[in-house]
Design a protein around this motif. Structure first.
Motif, PDB file in Angstrom:
ATOM      1  N   LEU A  41      78.074  80.216  -8.029  1.00 54.31           N
ATOM      2  CA  LEU A  41      77.098  81.106  -7.424  1.00 54.31           C
ATOM      3  C   LEU A  41      75.703  80.543  -7.681  1.00 54.31           C
ATOM      4  O   LEU A  41      75.491  79.817  -8.665  1.00 54.31           O
ATOM      5  CB  LEU A  41      77.186  82.521  -7.997  1.00 54.31           C
ATOM      6  CG  LEU A  41      78.502  83.302  -7.778  1.00 54.31           C
ATOM      7  CD1 LEU A  41      79.535  82.961  -8.852  1.00 54.31           C
ATOM      8  CD2 LEU A  41      78.237  84.796  -7.766  1.00 54.31           C
ATOM      9  N   HIS A  42      74.748  80.883  -6.805  1.00 56.49           N
ATOM     10  CA  HIS A  42      73.366  80.430  -6.964  1.00 56.49           C
ATOM     11  C   HIS A  42      72.428  81.630  -6.992  1.00 56.49           C
ATOM     12  O   HIS A  42      72.661  82.624  -6.286  1.00 56.49           O
ATOM     13  CB  HIS A  42      72.945  79.520  -5.805  1.00 56.49           C
ATOM     14  CG  HIS A  42      73.815  78.318  -5.608  1.00 56.49           C
ATOM     15  ND1 HIS A  42      73.971  77.337  -6.558  1.00 56.49           N
ATOM     16  CD2 HIS A  42      74.581  77.937  -4.546  1.00 56.49           C
ATOM     17  CE1 HIS A  42      74.798  76.412  -6.099  1.00 56.49           C
ATOM     18  NE2 HIS A  42      75.176  76.749  -4.904  1.00 56.49           N
ATOM     19  N   PRO A  43      71.320  81.541  -7.754  1.00 56.91           N
ATOM     20  CA  PRO A  43      70.317  82.606  -7.692  1.00 56.91           C
ATOM     21  C   PRO A  43      69.604  82.575  -6.339  1.00 56.91           C
ATOM     22  O   PRO A  43      69.511  81.523  -5.699  1.00 56.91           O
ATOM     23  CB  PRO A  43      69.356  82.259  -8.830  1.00 56.91           C
ATOM     24  CG  PRO A  43      69.503  80.772  -9.000  1.00 56.91           C
ATOM     25  CD  PRO A  43      70.944  80.468  -8.678  1.00 56.91           C
ATOM     26  N   LEU A  44      69.117  83.723  -5.899  1.00 58.58           N
ATOM     27  CA  LEU A  44      68.463  83.828  -4.603  1.00 58.58           C
ATOM     28  C   LEU A  44      66.950  83.825  -4.769  1.00 58.58           C
ATOM     29  O   LEU A  44      66.390  84.636  -5.525  1.00 58.58           O
ATOM     30  CB  LEU A  44      68.906  85.100  -3.879  1.00 58.58           C
ATOM     31  CG  LEU A  44      70.405  85.205  -3.565  1.00 58.58           C
ATOM     32  CD1 LEU A  44      70.706  86.532  -2.884  1.00 58.58           C
ATOM     33  CD2 LEU A  44      70.849  84.032  -2.692  1.00 58.58           C
ATOM     34  N   ALA A  45      66.293  82.924  -4.053  1.00 54.89           N
ATOM     35  CA  ALA A  45      64.839  82.917  -3.982  1.00 54.89           C
ATOM     36  C   ALA A  45      64.407  83.842  -2.853  1.00 54.89           C
ATOM     37  O   ALA A  45      65.024  83.842  -1.776  1.00 54.89           O
ATOM     38  CB  ALA A  45      64.319  81.497  -3.731  1.00 54.89           C
ATOM     39  N   LEU A  46      63.374  84.625  -3.089  1.00 57.49           N
ATOM     40  CA  LEU A  46      62.893  85.595  -2.099  1.00 57.49           C
ATOM     41  C   LEU A  46      64.007  86.566  -1.690  1.00 57.49           C
ATOM     42  O   LEU A  46      64.021  87.079  -0.574  1.00 57.49           O
ATOM     43  CB  LEU A  46      62.328  84.890  -0.856  1.00 57.49           C
ATOM     44  CG  LEU A  46      61.283  83.793  -1.105  1.00 57.49           C
ATOM     45  CD1 LEU A  46      60.832  83.181   0.207  1.00 57.49           C
ATOM     46  CD2 LEU A  46      60.103  84.358  -1.876  1.00 57.49           C
TER      47      LEU A  46
ATOM     48  N   PRO B 115      69.490  80.772  -1.268  1.00 56.17           N
ATOM     49  CA  PRO B 115      70.071  80.233  -2.506  1.00 56.17           C
ATOM     50  C   PRO B 115      69.289  79.031  -3.033  1.00 56.17           C
ATOM     51  O   PRO B 115      68.835  78.185  -2.263  1.00 56.17           O
ATOM     52  CB  PRO B 115      71.480  79.824  -2.077  1.00 56.17           C
ATOM     53  CG  PRO B 115      71.395  79.612  -0.593  1.00 56.17           C
ATOM     54  CD  PRO B 115      70.376  80.585  -0.101  1.00 56.17           C
ATOM     55  N   LEU B 116      69.128  78.994  -4.346  1.00 57.77           N
ATOM     56  CA  LEU B 116      68.532  77.837  -5.012  1.00 57.77           C
ATOM     57  C   LEU B 116      69.705  76.936  -5.412  1.00 57.77           C
ATOM     58  O   LEU B 116      70.372  77.158  -6.420  1.00 57.77           O
ATOM     59  CB  LEU B 116      67.718  78.274  -6.222  1.00 57.77           C
ATOM     60  CG  LEU B 116      66.999  77.196  -7.013  1.00 57.77           C
ATOM     61  CD1 LEU B 116      66.105  76.344  -6.110  1.00 57.77           C
ATOM     62  CD2 LEU B 116      66.167  77.815  -8.134  1.00 57.77           C
TER      63      LEU B 116
ATOM     64  N   TYR C  92      65.833  73.679  -2.752  1.00 56.94           N
ATOM     65  CA  TYR C  92      66.325  72.618  -3.616  1.00 56.94           C
ATOM     66  C   TYR C  92      65.150  72.019  -4.375  1.00 56.94           C
ATOM     67  O   TYR C  92      64.081  71.778  -3.808  1.00 56.94           O
ATOM     68  CB  TYR C  92      67.021  71.504  -2.826  1.00 56.94           C
ATOM     69  CG  TYR C  92      67.701  70.493  -3.725  1.00 56.94           C
ATOM     70  CD1 TYR C  92      69.015  70.688  -4.141  1.00 56.94           C
ATOM     71  CD2 TYR C  92      67.017  69.389  -4.207  1.00 56.94           C
ATOM     72  CE1 TYR C  92      69.632  69.801  -5.006  1.00 56.94           C
ATOM     73  CE2 TYR C  92      67.630  68.486  -5.066  1.00 56.94           C
ATOM     74  CZ  TYR C  92      68.935  68.699  -5.463  1.00 56.94           C
ATOM     75  OH  TYR C  92      69.536  67.811  -6.329  1.00 56.94           O
ATOM     76  N   GLY C  93      65.364  71.771  -5.657  1.00 58.88           N
ATOM     77  CA  GLY C  93      64.340  71.110  -6.469  1.00 58.88           C
ATOM     78  C   GLY C  93      64.992  70.409  -7.625  1.00 58.88           C
ATOM     79  O   GLY C  93      65.830  70.984  -8.324  1.00 58.88           O
TER      80      GLY C  93
END
Length: 246
Positions: free
Chosen positions: A129-134, A138-139, A203-204
């Motif tokens: 799972l990925h955290p959600l930006a805004l 997904p990040l 993505y970063g």
């Protein structure tokens, strides 16, 4: 006339007819699915490259181009080397029921409500799972791993973040997915590649510092599981290949 022989001939004839009709139905559905992908959003030169390189696109090409800013965030909880065992394992089938999963796990993983399941990154025995930006995007490079066995989620490893700054005034329309895909097809994808999924997120690369930056990016998943990320700047990142391409 031998009725038994005639009956067998009729049975075989009906079986053959059913096979022919079934094959025709399958072909029609495949052609319909291909037509629904609408590859006309790609340029003629890109479509020629697809033909020459025998590249297939089996995913819908999104038309959306929302205006999104870059985000600054900090990693407040890096993933530990060992997974944390759940006091009460939960049914792994809840991964396909977002509300049910949050309800079952929020007492043990309080932040899980702000994460979204990623089928394309998940593996045997591990849900990703990925955290959600805004609250929506997904990040991709930050993960919550849910480990499961015997149809139960039994432990987890978690990275959690805090968004510390966003410059809404610098929000820009994202690069169209068709343009990003065309860039990949023309420049980077090898022959006989199959593109199976296209998704927009952030993505970063994670650096050894408190402040991190992530930018909007299209993620392209290939049939072999490899993933390419195309940023608005045109940079192409392939973490599986461990290199950045420009």
């Amino acid at each position: 006339m031998h009725w038994g022989r005639a009956k067998n001939v009729l049975i075989y004839a009906f079986l053959l007819l059913n096979l022919v009709l079934g094959y025709q139905l399958w072909m029609d559905k495949r052609d319909q699915a291909s037509a629904n992908l609408d590859l006309t959003s790609l340029t003629e030169s890109t479509q020629r490259s697809m033909d020459e390189k025998q590249i297939q696109v089996r995913a819908q090409i999104p038309a959306e181009t929302p205006a999104l800013p870059k985000i600054n965030y900090r990693l407040i909880k890096p993933a530990g080397s060992e997974p944390i065992k759940l006091a009460e394992p939960v049914d792994s089938r809840l991964i396909f029921n977002a509300k049910g999963l949050v309800s079952a796990l929020e007492s043990q993983i309080p932040q899980i409500g702000s994460y979204r399941y990623d089928q394309e990154s998940s593996m045997d025995s591990v849900f990703i799972l990925h955290p959600l930006a805004l609250e929506e995007w997904p990040l991709f490079n930050i993960n919550l791993e849910l480990n499961y066995s015997n149809q139960k989620v039994t432990s987890y490893r978690m990275e959690s973040i805090e968004v510390v700054q966003m410059d809404e005034e610098k929000a820009q329309p994202v690069l169209p997915a068709s343009k990003a895909l065309g860039f990949l097809i023309d420049k980077f994808l090898p022959k006989r590649t199959i593109v199976t999924d296209i998704e927009l997120g952030y993505y970063g690369q994670v650096f050894n510092s408190e402040a991190q930056v992530a930018a909007p990016a299209w993620r392209f998943t290939l049939g072999n599981g490899e993933k390419y990320y195309v940023l608005g700047s045109g940079d192409v990142i392939s973490p599986d290949a461990e290199k950045i391409k420009e």
